[in-house]
Scaffold this active site. Structure first.
Site, PDB file in Angstrom:
ATOM      1  CE1 TYR A   1      -2.326   3.301   2.483  1.00 55.43           C
ATOM      2  CE2 TYR A   1      -3.684   2.526   0.669  1.00 55.43           C
ATOM      3  CZ  TYR A   1      -3.409   3.475   1.649  1.00 55.43           C
ATOM      4  OH  TYR A   1      -4.212   4.582   1.768  1.00 55.43           O
TER       5      TYR A   1
ATOM      6  CE  LYS B   1       2.548   5.123   7.895  1.00 49.70           C
ATOM      7  NZ  LYS B   1       1.185   5.043   8.411  1.00 49.70           N
TER       8      LYS B   1
ATOM      9  CG  ASP C   1       5.956   3.715   0.457  1.00 50.57           C
ATOM     10  OD1 ASP C   1       4.758   3.508   0.176  1.00 50.57           O
ATOM     11  OD2 ASP C   1       6.297   4.378   1.467  1.00 50.57           O
TER      12      ASP C   1
HETATM   13  P1  KE4 Z   1      -0.699   8.529   4.211  1.00 48.62           P
HETATM   14  O1  KE4 Z   1      -1.216   9.154   2.945  1.00 48.62           O
HETATM   15  O2  KE4 Z   1      -1.764   7.725   4.928  1.00 48.62           O
HETATM   16  O3  KE4 Z   1       0.016   9.506   5.142  1.00 48.62           O
HETATM   17  O4  KE4 Z   1       0.462   7.480   3.822  1.00 48.62           O
HETATM   18  C1  KE4 Z   1       0.158   6.472   2.874  1.00 48.62           C
HETATM   19  C2  KE4 Z   1       1.147   5.344   3.020  1.00 48.62           C
HETATM   20  C3  KE4 Z   1       2.160   5.216   2.100  1.00 48.62           C
HETATM   21  N1  KE4 Z   1       3.071   4.220   2.178  1.00 48.62           N
HETATM   22  C4  KE4 Z   1       3.023   3.314   3.189  1.00 48.62           C
HETATM   23  C5  KE4 Z   1       4.036   2.225   3.246  1.00 48.62           C
HETATM   24  C6  KE4 Z   1       2.005   3.402   4.179  1.00 48.62           C
HETATM   25  O5  KE4 Z   1       1.964   2.492   5.171  1.00 48.62           O
HETATM   26  C7  KE4 Z   1       1.061   4.441   4.107  1.00 48.62           C
HETATM   27  C8  KE4 Z   1      -0.063   4.587   5.109  1.00 48.62           C
HETATM   28  N2  KE4 Z   1      -0.185   3.571   6.095  1.00 48.62           N
HETATM   29  C9  KE4 Z   1      -1.520   3.333   6.610  1.00 48.62           C
HETATM   30  C10 KE4 Z   1      -1.397   2.189   7.620  1.00 48.62           C
HETATM   31  N3  KE4 Z   1      -1.313   0.935   6.984  1.00 48.62           N
HETATM   32  C11 KE4 Z   1      -2.117   4.553   7.217  1.00 48.62           C
HETATM   33  C12 KE4 Z   1      -3.335   4.298   8.069  1.00 48.62           C
HETATM   34  C13 KE4 Z   1      -4.593   4.765   7.411  1.00 48.62           C
HETATM   35  O6  KE4 Z   1      -4.768   4.541   6.191  1.00 48.62           O
HETATM   36  O7  KE4 Z   1      -5.425   5.357   8.147  1.00 48.62           O
END
Ligand code: KE4
Length: 428
Positions: free
Chosen positions: A145, A268, A240
């Protein structure tokens, strides 16, 4: 039994005005049943819901709160920064300070651009890779993801897997056509695809440790093969590290596995709980980014002074000697404890960890990709999750998410977690 009446009331109010009552799907507890907790406050390793219940927290806002919640150093700096204004829409020295810190810890990058989320970071990095190579196709891996940008919501993990929409409606076929998905950890499939299609492939984007189908580790040689193949064909390799950055090790997965990507995405931890994402890479690639180069990318609140402050203080705190050794010790203690608890409770589980991110799967199959992760018993996980919540332990509300350790978690917290896990697993 813990009382949750106010959370329940707030959830029904929220659902009237916010889709699904939440601003991000995984928070809705759909995968585990029941109502989500509405949070009042958090401090250190603990989070407190509106009904006055407290929990040892392993979600940590999905990774950012590596120091623990409301760290005094971060709170004090934010209070001071707020009095100076919250956003200027003009450059500040704080952006230089955070960029220099990030580049020091991630030397594979010569330049870095701040954005407001991990999604923005990966979306922008891909645009730059396409601009740099003049090619259109993107390779990603099933279950990884990278945020919710259209072209990346193809066989995606995290909430997309939890809700069974890895290929989300609303993404035009024309977008998805430029995304090639491959099985994670499958070197022959990767080699076949790249050798055949390399002329059209702008970049490969990968979670070097997958944290969005639970926690899946790269098998020995996989990342090395990926690096070699992409270098051979002038394909931009994007790590990523939004989740693995500062988490798998201080220098992320790239330091841990000794692989130098062409571009890195972060998020994060570098925002210390405020909205920050970042993408960066070698200078010849990053010179493509506007206004230095022709590839456009922008953001009203990019480099926001409060977000920069939280990120700077968090990373400076992490620079203090011995913190990662302490985190490794606690993460290993939790791993041993949870494995032993599952064994004593007679449950078939697999536990995977990379640094201070980890996952317990309810399965008797080794998990090494999307397909094997999906074999886990999500019903058992849901009962485990609920049992842990009842015993004051807050885990990610989905089998397809990772858990996180913070520097605020004590050995007492870990002992309590292991005891709760034994009791919860015994009951499922
Ligand atoms: P954000 O757009 O949510 O800040 O980041 C996206 C993203 C990109 N790359 C990786 C490896 C990620 O894990 C994420 C976001 N992680 C999720 C948790 N699995 C965020 C939690 C959510 O979607 O509320």
């Amino acid at each position: 039994m813990k009382k949750h009446s106010l959370s329940k009331k707030l959830f029904s109010q929220a659902k009237k005005v916010i889709p699904g009552g939440v601003n991000s799907p995984v928070r809705a507890f759909r995968a585990v049943g029941g109502n989500p907790l509405f949070i009042e406050k958090a401090k250190g390793s603990r989070i407190f819901d509106v009904d006055g219940n407290s929990y040892i927290d392993y979600v940590l806002s999905w990774g950012p709160m590596i120091l623990g919640h409301a760290h005094p150093r971060v709170v004090a700096a934010l209070k001071k920064a707020t009095e100076k204004g919250t956003s200027y829409g003009a450059p500040t020295s704080l952006e230089i300070e955070l960029a220099e810190l990030v580049l020091k810890v991630y030397p594979a990058m010569d330049k870095v651009r701040m954005v407001n989320s991990g999604t923005e970071a990966t979306m922008s990095a891909i645009r730059v890779a396409r601009g740099f190579t003049g090619r259109d196709k993107v390779v990603k891996f099933e279950g990884c993801y990278h945020g919710h940008a259209d072209g990346l919501l193809v066989k995606a993990g995290s909430g997309a897997t939890t809700f069974g929409v890895p290929d989300s409606p609303g993404v035009p076929k024309s977008y998805a056509q430029n995304t090639i998905t491959l099985p994670y950890n499958d070197i022959p499939a990767l080699t076949r695809m790249v050798e055949k299609e390399w002329r059209k492939i702008a970049c490969v984007i990968i979670e070097p440790v997958v944290g969005n189908i639970g926690c899946v580790l790269p098998k020995p040689g996989f990342l090395e093969a990926l690096r070699k193949l992409t270098r051979k064909h002038g394909i931009v390799l994007i790590f990523d590290e939004v989740m693995t950055g500062f988490r798998v090790s201080f220098g992320g997965a790239q330091a841990y596995y000794g692989i130098k990507p062409d571009m890195t995405c972060l998020g994060k931890v570098i925002g210390g709980g405020l909205p920050v994402g970042a993408y960066g890479g070698k200078k010849e690639i990053m010179s493509m980014v506007s206004p230095e180069g022709p590839v456009y990318q922008a953001g009203t609140l990019s480099g926001n002074p409060l977000a920069m402050t939280a990120g700077i203080e968090t990373i400076k705190e992490l620079l203090r000697p011995g913190l990662y050794a302490a985190m490794e010790k606690r993460s290993a203690m939790l791993e041993e404890g949870l494995k032993d608890a599952a064994k004593r409770a007679g449950a078939k589980t697999r536990f995977y960890r990379a640094g201070s991110m980890f996952c317990t799967y309810f399965t008797d199959t080794d998990v090494r990709d999307y397909g094997t992760a999906k074999k886990a018993d999500t019903g058992k996980f849901s009962r485990f999750f609920t049992g842990m919540l009842e015993r004051g332990i807050n885990l990610a509300p989905s089998q397809f998410e990772a858990g996180f350790m913070s520097l605020a978690h004590t050995e007492k917290d870990i002992d309590a977690t292991v005891t709760a896990a034994y009791e919860a697993i015994k009951k499922i």
